[in-house]
Design a protein around this motif. Structure first.
Motif, PDB file in Angstrom:
ATOM      1  N   GLU A 219       1.068  56.956 -41.933  1.00 53.53           N
ATOM      2  CA  GLU A 219      -0.185  56.257 -42.228  1.00 53.53           C
ATOM      3  C   GLU A 219      -0.061  55.430 -43.511  1.00 53.53           C
ATOM      4  O   GLU A 219      -0.582  54.312 -43.590  1.00 53.53           O
ATOM      5  N   ILE A 220       0.600  55.981 -44.502  1.00 53.83           N
ATOM      6  CA  ILE A 220       0.796  55.232 -45.757  1.00 53.83           C
ATOM      7  C   ILE A 220       1.671  54.020 -45.519  1.00 53.83           C
ATOM      8  O   ILE A 220       1.379  52.908 -45.974  1.00 53.83           O
ATOM      9  N   GLU A 221       2.775  54.219 -44.790  1.00 56.04           N
ATOM     10  CA  GLU A 221       3.697  53.109 -44.538  1.00 56.04           C
ATOM     11  C   GLU A 221       3.036  52.013 -43.700  1.00 56.04           C
ATOM     12  O   GLU A 221       3.346  50.825 -43.856  1.00 56.04           O
ATOM     13  N   ALA A 222       2.112  52.415 -42.833  1.00 59.34           N
ATOM     14  CA  ALA A 222       1.427  51.419 -42.000  1.00 59.34           C
ATOM     15  C   ALA A 222       0.381  50.645 -42.780  1.00 59.34           C
ATOM     16  O   ALA A 222      -0.022  49.547 -42.372  1.00 59.34           O
ATOM     17  N   ASP A 223      -0.060  51.199 -43.872  1.00 62.23           N
ATOM     18  CA  ASP A 223      -1.070  50.546 -44.713  1.00 62.23           C
ATOM     19  C   ASP A 223      -0.331  49.793 -45.819  1.00 62.23           C
ATOM     20  O   ASP A 223      -0.010  50.339 -46.870  1.00 62.23           O
ATOM     21  N   ARG A 229       0.381  49.372 -53.451  1.00 64.40           N
ATOM     22  CA  ARG A 229      -0.293  49.922 -54.628  1.00 64.40           C
ATOM     23  C   ARG A 229       0.459  51.141 -55.175  1.00 64.40           C
ATOM     24  O   ARG A 229       0.622  51.303 -56.378  1.00 64.40           O
ATOM     25  N   ILE A 230       0.946  51.990 -54.289  1.00 61.94           N
ATOM     26  CA  ILE A 230       1.700  53.174 -54.719  1.00 61.94           C
ATOM     27  C   ILE A 230       2.956  52.745 -55.471  1.00 61.94           C
ATOM     28  O   ILE A 230       3.250  53.255 -56.558  1.00 61.94           O
ATOM     29  N   ARG A 231       3.704  51.815 -54.902  1.00 60.17           N
ATOM     30  CA  ARG A 231       4.934  51.376 -55.566  1.00 60.17           C
ATOM     31  C   ARG A 231       4.635  50.763 -56.930  1.00 60.17           C
ATOM     32  O   ARG A 231       5.350  50.994 -57.904  1.00 60.17           O
ATOM     33  N   SER A 232       3.567  50.005 -56.996  1.00 62.57           N
ATOM     34  CA  SER A 232       3.215  49.352 -58.259  1.00 62.57           C
ATOM     35  C   SER A 232       2.796  50.358 -59.319  1.00 62.57           C
ATOM     36  O   SER A 232       3.235  50.282 -60.462  1.00 62.57           O
ATOM     37  N   LYS A 233       1.982  51.312 -58.914  1.00 65.17           N
ATOM     38  CA  LYS A 233       1.434  52.248 -59.906  1.00 65.17           C
ATOM     39  C   LYS A 233       2.497  53.194 -60.451  1.00 65.17           C
ATOM     40  O   LYS A 233       2.384  53.662 -61.591  1.00 65.17           O
ATOM     41  N   LEU A 244       1.933  60.516 -54.672  1.00 63.66           N
ATOM     42  CA  LEU A 244       2.002  59.845 -53.377  1.00 63.66           C
ATOM     43  C   LEU A 244       3.306  59.082 -53.180  1.00 63.66           C
ATOM     44  O   LEU A 244       3.690  58.776 -52.037  1.00 63.66           O
ATOM     45  N   ASN A 245       4.004  58.772 -54.264  1.00 63.95           N
ATOM     46  CA  ASN A 245       5.291  58.079 -54.115  1.00 63.95           C
ATOM     47  C   ASN A 245       6.303  58.903 -53.333  1.00 63.95           C
ATOM     48  O   ASN A 245       7.257  58.361 -52.774  1.00 63.95           O
ATOM     49  N   ALA A 246       6.092  60.214 -53.247  1.00 61.42           N
ATOM     50  CA  ALA A 246       7.017  61.054 -52.481  1.00 61.42           C
ATOM     51  C   ALA A 246       7.039  60.642 -51.011  1.00 61.42           C
ATOM     52  O   ALA A 246       8.075  60.749 -50.337  1.00 61.42           O
ATOM     53  N   PHE A 247       5.896  60.181 -50.495  1.00 63.92           N
ATOM     54  CA  PHE A 247       5.846  59.766 -49.090  1.00 63.92           C
ATOM     55  C   PHE A 247       6.674  58.512 -48.834  1.00 63.92           C
ATOM     56  O   PHE A 247       7.130  58.282 -47.702  1.00 63.92           O
ATOM     57  N   LEU A 248       6.866  57.703 -49.844  1.00 66.10           N
ATOM     58  CA  LEU A 248       7.658  56.481 -49.691  1.00 66.10           C
ATOM     59  C   LEU A 248       9.108  56.670 -50.124  1.00 66.10           C
ATOM     60  O   LEU A 248      10.006  55.981 -49.625  1.00 66.10           O
ATOM     61  N   GLY A 506      -8.702  54.513 -54.884  1.00 66.68           N
ATOM     62  CA  GLY A 506      -9.393  53.945 -53.734  1.00 66.68           C
ATOM     63  C   GLY A 506      -9.621  54.989 -52.657  1.00 66.68           C
ATOM     64  O   GLY A 506      -9.030  56.075 -52.662  1.00 66.68           O
ATOM     65  N   ALA A 507     -10.485  54.651 -51.713  1.00 62.59           N
ATOM     66  CA  ALA A 507     -10.898  55.611 -50.690  1.00 62.59           C
ATOM     67  C   ALA A 507      -9.731  56.095 -49.841  1.00 62.59           C
ATOM     68  O   ALA A 507      -9.617  57.280 -49.527  1.00 62.59           O
ATOM     69  N   GLU A 508      -8.827  55.193 -49.480  1.00 58.90           N
ATOM     70  CA  GLU A 508      -7.742  55.573 -48.577  1.00 58.90           C
ATOM     71  C   GLU A 508      -6.713  56.468 -49.292  1.00 58.90           C
ATOM     72  O   GLU A 508      -6.265  57.476 -48.736  1.00 58.90           O
ATOM     73  N   GLY A 509      -6.348  56.111 -50.511  1.00 58.60           N
ATOM     74  CA  GLY A 509      -5.412  56.946 -51.253  1.00 58.60           C
ATOM     75  C   GLY A 509      -5.977  58.323 -51.511  1.00 58.60           C
ATOM     76  O   GLY A 509      -5.269  59.342 -51.407  1.00 58.60           O
TER      77      GLY A 509
END
Length: 967
Positions: A219-223, A229-233, A244-248, A506-509
């Protein structure tokens, strides 16, 4: 480690919240009841961490093994009672407190193992960060995270909060230096991720968890917006919410989950062990404290020094520099800085000289374009560097120390993109002005765009709480909406930022984080309220009010920096906990709370807080604002004294010769009775005398312990050479106590000093009339203030006379006595203060190192020597001189890394031997790994304590000098 993946049967939830007594009853079938603490004083002691929140646990459990952790998980689910894992309790945002069961990991989980020649280190969560680095020193390595609290915080907290610090930035934090973890899930599944089969077995035992982790990853990769935003933060410091960076960063469920645990603040699983990749600990450092006209100018210089290769860039505003102006060693010029000035602590680190020189040249080039208030001076002097870092690391507690009564100090850390740092710092100062925080300070890791801010705040009225709530709303808006930064850079989300995680992500994160928590901990029993919290006012709930108590400790902010060196930390209370309990007593009194709670605390306070305090003062050396909790202990001991005991103490001070004679007679009689009737008889007899003494005077009596010294035999040596070069005044301990069992009785400490002085051709004067003199320390430590003043004034008068009005230096052969005399000035009469100012009082360590050793003929060496530097030598700053002396006598000198206060504390070891046993267990265990040919210290009673702890004969280092110089 071997494969350790296990799973427990399904757990059936049961309603109802058990009482503390029921908790102990239910848990004690698997956990020793002595490690299940339910007394009110124990629960209050753990109700606070370093934050401004407070929750009283229903019980404190101290497990020793993962099987006990699993039992706690089962119990938690069966009774729906929360668990909170606590390592060091230095958490700044309330992550280490609970109203459920607090699981104290700091007590037992302390295993350290260096592996791969220092490239990795295996650590349990109770290990202090500095202990890990100490173990790595031999390899010139260290762990990556380097928080300011590294001497106090523990690995469990470092991992759970994804701590970083001064130099590690993002690439060397816990997340990026993790090699493997051993963890236990709430289900009971235990995983060692280093096992080659761990991944497949994890999927076999936790199929639903693995499935859900992969679903969230997809779901994260599809968004694409969320992924971006995850990579940037995570290019900057960020510990807001879950990692959340663990998912990527990872593809396999086990790898994803392992890295989600870093920064999870104990909300997903228990971390039982970690293997970390280490980083170089560069031996060469060049450091400067640069002073700028204002904060904006200091922040604007960061880019130039980053390009020059700086390892650390620590920015400090004027208010933060002002908070440490009066501290020992801090340069005086700080107090002359203008109102808007700011500092930038710059440090370069290198493995080779040419590299460091290149860094210094680049720094000089960067400085050319800067406007500084003082010329830049880079130093390589470790002592000066230590002062600079002490300035930086002591700011948070220092602000707390000068706060108004009934307020607390709180610190938050944010991160913004480095190009915006200067503007963000100015905006933070504007928020201080807007919300009424004139004493707020700003400092931080400027290289990473990471700012800490500290304010002092009361939470005693609705108006004060509203003030803080409005301030935090503006901080969130500033950081998130204006600069798109991180609300938490390195301290973990905690209770203070939990309501704002969705605002930042944000709501999704935030949905991803909520689902993760629900998948792993569906009943929300692991550290609830932290990270995921739907309550928008959670940050202003369960607040800690700070009642005013004694001046000795009012400035304490309960940071916990003092705890690791406290000798009673593993048996009763630490200095922080003493203060926490004392404040609770006052809080109950102020609030007119139920009498039963106050009575329970008041009943247990004397033993837990007073009787087992060694009053060694080491807490003051670790405390950034030098709070000596021993002063509080002495204050309360004085209050407890009966009129009879005070009169007896004053009589003893005036007639101390009788005490000396009586002590020698008592020791002789005790050894005779032990020989006739056995040790058990003496233990029983002294126990009876203790009960009688308590009943008649309120004071304890010495217990007969092993070993007990024999009385000193023979007359005190006397010498009055016409051209004496120093006065030798043997302490009353040296005059009373003779040899320990197994120790040669022919040469006393006094004779050993005379021997080596003679061989160095130094003439010592030993005054006649020494009998009956005492430095007063035994009375002071017990709170007999008048008796102490009588003793020390008499001693100073005599020392003045014996030293020819201060013309000759005075040598004291017992370090605690030296320290007591050197710090006695406030207790002297005006006349004796004038005399004191003319005296030069030396510990025998100082005298031997500077005056005897250079002239002493060394004819042999001892192959291997172990030293125990006593607390007073550490406080006087002469422990290094003791090491230097030993190194002149041996090529192999060991000071255990776990060396600390032995807690004998004069006679405390005779009164409460259990305290000494607890205080010395780590040092004794370390010494047991290698045998030495000699064991030495500089205090007779400490030598008794260490002999008892190790089974090795400890003697004064004077005997070592006597041995190596004997013809």
């Amino acid at each position: 480690m071997a494969t350790t993946i296990q799973s427990d049967p399904a757990i059936v939830s049961k309603p109802g919240l058990p009482s503390p007594e029921q908790i102990r009853e239910h848990l004690s079938d698997r956990i020793d009841p002595t490690r299940i603490l339910i007394r009110h004083i124990d629960r209050i002691a753990f109700a606070s961490d370093a934050s401004f929140y407070r929750l009283i646990p229903r019980a404190v459990v101290q497990p020793q093994a993962t099987e006990e952790i699993k039992h706690l998980f089962r119990f938690s689910h069966q009774h729906q009672i929360p668990l909170c894992f606590r390592a060091g309790g230095t958490s700044l945002s309330g992550q280490a407190i609970t109203d459920g069961i607090l699981v104290d990991i700091g007590r037992y989980w302390r295993s350290i193992r260096v592996e791969e020649n220092g490239k990795t280190i295996r650590l349990q969560p109770g290990v202090i960060g500095q202990q890990a680095n100490n173990a790595l020193k031999l390899y010139s390595r260290k762990i990556g995270p380097d928080p300011a609290s590294i001497a106090s915080c523990r690995i469990g907290g470092i991992l759970a909060n994804n701590s970083s610090g001064m130099c590690c930035g993002v690439v060397q934090n816990a997340y990026h230096t993790l090699r493997s973890l051993t963890f236990v899930l709430p289900s009971g599944t235990q995983v060692d991720t280093a096992d080659p089969k761990a991944g497949s077995l994890f999927q076999l035992l936790e199929p639903e968890l693995c499935k859900e982790l992969l679903r969230l990853k997809h779901e994260i990769e599809a968004d694409t917006e969320l992924s971006s935003r995850i990579r940037s933060k995570y290019r900057m410091k960020n510990t807001t919410g879950y990692s959340l960076n663990a998912f990527l960063d990872y593809t396999e469920p086990l790898d994803i989950f392992t890295h989600l645990l870093i920064g999870s603040e104990g909300t997903l699983a228990f971390i039982a062990e970690a293997v970390l990749n280490t980083v170089p600990d560069y031996p060469l450092k060049s450091t400067a404290l640069l002073l700028f006209p204002d904060l904006f100018a200091a922040c604007s210089a960061i880019e130039a020094f980053t390009k020059a290769g700086a390892a650390a860039l620590e920015v400090m505003d004027r208010a933060s520099l002002r908070s440490v102006e009066g501290h020992p060693g801090v340069p005086e010029y700080l107090s002359t800085l203008p109102a808007d000035a700011a500092g930038l602590l710059v440090e370069f680190q290198a493995a080779k000289e040419d590299v460091l020189r290149a860094y210094e040249a680049a720094a000089a080039q960067a400085i050319v374009s800067l406007s500084l208030l003082r010329p830049a001076e880079f130093t390589r002097d470790p002592a000066q560097q230590a002062i600079f870092w002490k300035i930086r690391k002591g700011m948070f507690p220092s602000v707390g120390a000068v706060r108004a009564a009934k307020t607390t100090a709180l610190m938050e850390d944010i991160a913004v993109p480095v190009p915006h740092l200067a503007h963000a710092a100015n905006d933070m100062r504007a928020l201080f002005d807007k919300h009424g925080y004139p004493d707020g300070i700003i400092f931080g890791h400027a290289k990473d765009g990471n700012l800490h801010f500290v304010i002092t705040q009361g939470f005693n009225t609705d108006r004060e709480i509203a003030q803080y709530r409005d301030f935090m709303d503006d901080v969130v808006n500033l950081v998130v909406r204006k600069y798109d930064g991180a609300l938490k850079a390195e301290h973990g989300t905690g209770r203070n930022m939990a309501p704002f995680v969705e605002t930042e992500w944000g709501a999704e994160g935030y949905r991803i984080m909520r689902e993760l928590k629900s998948i792993v901990d569906p009943h929300n029993l692991l550290n609830p309220g932290v990270i995921v919290n739907p309550d928008p006012l959670a940050h202003v709930s369960d607040l800690k009010n700070m009642p005013e108590v004694e001046p000795e400790v009012d400035k304490c902010i309960e940071c916990g920096f003092c705890e690791h060196s406290c000798p009673s930390r593993d048996i009763t209370l630490t200095p922080r906990q003493r203060i926490v309990v004392r404040r609770e007593l006052q809080r109950l009194k102020d609030d007119h709370a139920p009498t039963s709670e106050y009575t329970a605390l008041d009943r247990d306070f004397p033993y837990m807080a007073l009787d087992t305090c060694a009053v060694d003062g080491l807490c003051a050396t670790d405390c950034p604002v030098s709070i000596n909790t021993g002063n509080l202990t002495k204050h309360f001991r004085a209050i407890r004294h009966s009129h009879t005991s005070v009169k007896l103490a004053n009589f003893a001070a005036r007639h101390f010769g009788l005490v000396e004679t009586g002590s020698r007679i008592a020791l002789a009689s005790g050894h005779l009775l032990e020989k006739l009737f056995g040790k058990s008889f003496m233990i029983s007899l002294t126990g009876t005398l203790d009960r009688i003494s308590h009943k008649l005077t309120g004071e304890p009596f010495w217990r007969w312990t092993d070993p007990m010294p024999s009385p000193r035999r023979g007359a005190i040596p006397s010498a009055s050479p016409a051209s004496a070069e120093a006065v030798y005044a043997p302490s009353c301990i040296s005059r009373m106590m003779g040899a320990l069992p197994g120790e040669p009785d022919d040469i006393t400490n006094m004779q050993a000093l005379l021997n080596i002085a003679s061989r160095a051709e130094l003439k010592l004067r030993i005054p006649s009339g020494l009998g009956g003199h005492c430095c007063g320390v035994p009375f002071s430590s017990k709170g007999f203030d008048t008796a102490h003043d009588i003793s020390v004034n008499r001693m100073i008068e005599s020392l003045y006379q014996w030293s020819d009005a201060g013309k000759l230096p005075i040598v004291i052969d017992t370090s605690p006595c030296t320290y007591g005399l050197k710090t006695s000035r406030p207790h002297l009469t005006a006349e004796n203060q004038q005399k004191f100012d003319q005296l030069r009082i030396l510990d025998s360590i100082e005298f031997a190192q500077s005056m005897i050793l250079p002239k002493l003929p060394i004819v042999r060496t001892m192959p291997s020597v172990a030293l125990h530097p006593v607390c007073s030598a550490t406080k006087m700053g002469i422990a290094n001189k003791l090491v230097s002396i030993a190194q002149s006598c041996s090529n192999n000198v060991t000071v255990p890394m776990e060396a600390g206060c032995c807690a004998f504390a004069g006679d405390r070891g005779f009164l409460h031997p259990e305290l000494t046993a607890s205080a010395t267990q780590s040092e004794a265990a370390e010494l047991a790994e290698h045998a030495h040919d000699g064991y030495y210290s500089s205090s007779r009673t400490c030598e008794i304590g260490m002999t008892r702890a190790t089974g090795k004969l400890y003697r004064s280092y004077l005997h070592l000098l006597d041995y190596v110089s004997k013809p």
